[in-house]
Design a protein around this motif. Structure first.
Motif, mmCIF file in Angstrom:
data_model
loop_
_atom_site.group_PDB
_atom_site.id
_atom_site.type_symbol
_atom_site.label_atom_id
_atom_site.label_comp_id
_atom_site.label_asym_id
_atom_site.label_seq_id
_atom_site.Cartn_x
_atom_site.Cartn_y
_atom_site.Cartn_z
ATOM 1 N N ALA A 140 0.846 -1.222 -0.028
ATOM 2 C CA ALA A 140 -0.013 0.012 -0.135
ATOM 3 C C ALA A 140 0.818 1.402 0.006
ATOM 4 C CB ALA A 140 -1.081 0.022 1.134
ATOM 5 N N ILE A 141 1.533 1.551 -0.927
ATOM 6 C CA ILE A 141 2.293 2.734 -1.263
ATOM 7 C C ILE A 141 1.562 3.846 -2.025
ATOM 8 C CG2 ILE A 141 4.526 3.368 -2.220
ATOM 9 C CD1 ILE A 141 5.304 0.430 -2.643
ATOM 10 N N ILE A 142 1.700 4.973 -1.691
ATOM 11 C CA ILE A 142 1.069 6.122 -2.392
ATOM 12 C C ILE A 142 2.130 6.569 -3.301
ATOM 13 C CG2 ILE A 142 0.057 8.238 -2.304
ATOM 14 C CD1 ILE A 142 -1.117 7.516 0.555
ATOM 15 N N PHE A 143 1.919 6.506 -4.643
ATOM 16 C CA PHE A 143 2.723 6.938 -5.602
ATOM 17 C C PHE A 143 2.339 8.587 -6.009
ATOM 18 C CE2 PHE A 143 3.088 2.573 -5.892
ATOM 19 C CZ PHE A 143 4.115 1.994 -5.991
ATOM 20 N N ILE A 144 2.785 9.357 -6.023
ATOM 21 C CA ILE A 144 2.531 10.883 -6.456
ATOM 22 C C ILE A 144 3.290 11.132 -7.616
ATOM 23 C CG2 ILE A 144 2.539 13.049 -5.911
ATOM 24 C CD1 ILE A 144 2.213 12.510 -2.926
#
Length: 550
Positions: free
Chosen positions: A462-466
């Protein structure tokens, strides 16, 4: 104690056992037929060693590099011969410049085909010779444990770095007897008592000292000890390029980073210093502003240079006091130093005020205010959140305006390699599943390794990629406009629909076009409980926080 293993084993299984003995619990790879017996050996050890299947060797290599940075133990990457090794070479170069412990194992052609330009043949000693800390080929099954032990020892000891081992097919597929070797133990130098006495004398005689922290080999304990040294002597502290997580940015003694686009007043402060205490940093091109901040080879400031690599000391700068030491040993010794700091203690507040003013985000054209987003992240993210990035103008928002608070919260390539952020985030989440991990990329940077979003989805990370999307290679466009105004070539990008792309991978996706949308989008991405991508549509006129395309 280690087992004798008198029976004959597959060479690939002996390699796998050496990985287990050296405490490896995660391996990154793109599978290849050249090292099938090694994969089989890892299958037998699947309860002890997790195998992460990646989508490109550059991504696998960057993950191994990031793993080495975070854990202090060599990140291990497996690739096949020829194209696989070439694809991974970018990560080897990065690990060398970043001093990351890393081991690249390359499946190689059989020795019966050497020097015939066989299928995918490459001479890895020549290819990686100027790039890796050590590169060799194992040609005898009975020597596999010896070579593997040396690989780990070399990668971790002194100045850490990458090791490349070529594994011929006949070695891996063959059977032989080999005696296992116990785990490698990293060796680091320690400062002599005379060194610390000399440092104390130099500090006591100074009027304008400054500490610069950087480089690899740190630990939580070393950072705490260094904090004790700084506080006891009321010293101002700056961090080298992309080593900003070595000192809490909220601390009143932190005065900024010596990196690309250094704050002019910090550059003047370094120039005016009469004593520079540089701990761990190489004082490379980015940190030294192209070797202009400090005179080469004889600095006008008294220079104390502490580095784990003996060959780094005196390479560019002649130090008044060169100290060959690991970070932990030096920081522990420095924590006991106390001198009268009245000559400079009051000036630290002025340096701090200049840093705070410089790191207050400006307003930029367009409905999306990156500065307000950085402020929200500073106020919202937990102290142990890990932020990763590659290279490009978008990184200025992180480096200048984000407040790093704890050790091992920044993963960024000092080599300036694009494409690092996405795979580094995968490694970070695997190493620390309990921590929040956010990968920052520009649109050009993301497209170089964005396929590793599939790796994050496959392994339920559950990584947030911006993705900061301005439709161009912004850094190069900036230089074009400076030097060849109006003559735009090769920098415009027609990008995919990043939200649809994320959803196609099985991730959550959302597009943000104005500032007020970001916080709710970020919270929804967190709540998704899986890999998530947030695209930030940045006005193309905004090249940097202070520079406009117009």
């Amino acid at each position: 104690m280690t087992a004798e293993h008198p029976e004959a084993r597959l060479g690939g299984h002996i390699v796998a056992e050496a990985l287990r003995i050296n405490g490896v619990n995660t391996v990154f790879c793109v599978p290849g037929e050249s090292y099938l017996p090694l994969l089989d050996g890892l299958y037998e050890r699947r309860e002890q060693i997790r195998l992460i299947t990646c989508r490109h060797e550059s991504g696998a290599g960057f993950m191994a590099d990031a793993w080495g940075k975070l854990t202090g133990r060599p990140g291990v990457c497996l690739v096949t011969r020829g194209p696989g090794a070439c694809n991974a070479s970018i990560a080897v170069h990065n690990a060398a410049q970043d001093s990351s412990p890393m081991i690249l194992l390359v499946g190689q052609i059989g020795d019966d085909c050497v020097d015939r330009e066989a299928f995918q043949e490459v001479d890895y000693r020549r290819m990686f010779g100027s790039m890796a800390k050590w590169v060799t080929q194992i040609d005898r099954i009975d020597r596999i444990p010896e070579y593997m032990h040396r690989a780990f020892q070399t990668a971790m000891s002194g100045r850490p770095g990458p090791v490349v081992l070529a594994l011929p097919e006949n070695l891996l597929f063959g059977r032989g007897v080999a005696r296992d070797v116990g785990p490698a133990r990293a060796v680091q130098a320690s400062p002599a008592e005379d060194d610390m006495a000399h440092l104390k004398a130099l500090l006591a005689a100074a009027d304008r000292p400054l500490v610069i922290l950087g480089g690899a080999g740190w630990s939580d304990t070393a950072c705490i000890d260094m904090l004790g040294f700084v506080e006891a002597n009321h010293l101002p502290v700056a961090c080298a390029f992309r080593w900003q997580d070595l000192f809490d940015h909220r601390h009143p003694n932190y005065i900024g980073d010596a990196g690309l686009g250094i704050r002019p007043s910090l550059a003047k402060r370094i120039d005016a210093a009469d004593l520079l205490i540089v701990v761990g940093a190489r004082l490379g091109e980015a940190t030294s502003s192209g070797y202009t901040l400090i005179d080469v080879p004889q600095p006008k400031q008294a220079l104390v240079h502490v580095h784990a690599g003996n060959d780094e000391l005196g390479k560019v700068y002649r130090a008044e006091l060169p100290i060959n030491s690991g970070m932990a040993a030096f920081a522990e010794a420095a924590a006991d130093i106390r001198v009268d700091s009245s000559a400079w203690a009051d000036s630290v507040a002025d340096d701090r005020a200049e840093y705070l003013a410089h790191s207050t985000p400006p307003t930029v054209p367009g409905p999306l205010q990156m500065g307000e987003i950085m402020t929200w992240l500073n106020d919202t993210l937990p102290d142990d959140a890990i932020l990763t990035n590659g290279a490009g103008n978008y990184t200025i928002w992180l480096h200048r305006y984000f407040r790093y608070r704890r050790f091992h919260t920044q993963l960024a390539p000092t080599s300036g390699s694009m494409g690092y952020g996405v795979p580094a985030a995968v490694a970070a989440k695997l190493a620390h599943p309990e921590r929040q991990v956010i990968a920052w990329s520009g649109d050009g940077c993301f497209m170089m390794t964005g396929q590793e979003l599939a790796t994050a989805v496959q392994h339920d990370l559950a990584i947030i990629f911006i993705v900061v999307n301005n439709g161009m290679y912004g850094t190069i466009r900036m230089h074009q406009e400076k030097h060849y105004p109006g003559r735009v070539a090769a920098t415009a990008l027609k990008n995919p629909d990043f939200v649809a792309l994320a959803q196609a991978y099985g991730a959550y996706g959302e597009r943000v076009t104005e500032t007020a949308q970001f916080a709710p989008a970020f919270e929804r991405a967190q709540a998704a409980g899986k890999a998530a991508l947030i695209e930030l549509a940045l006005d193309p006129n905004v090249l940097t926080p202070t520079l406009r395309l117009s």
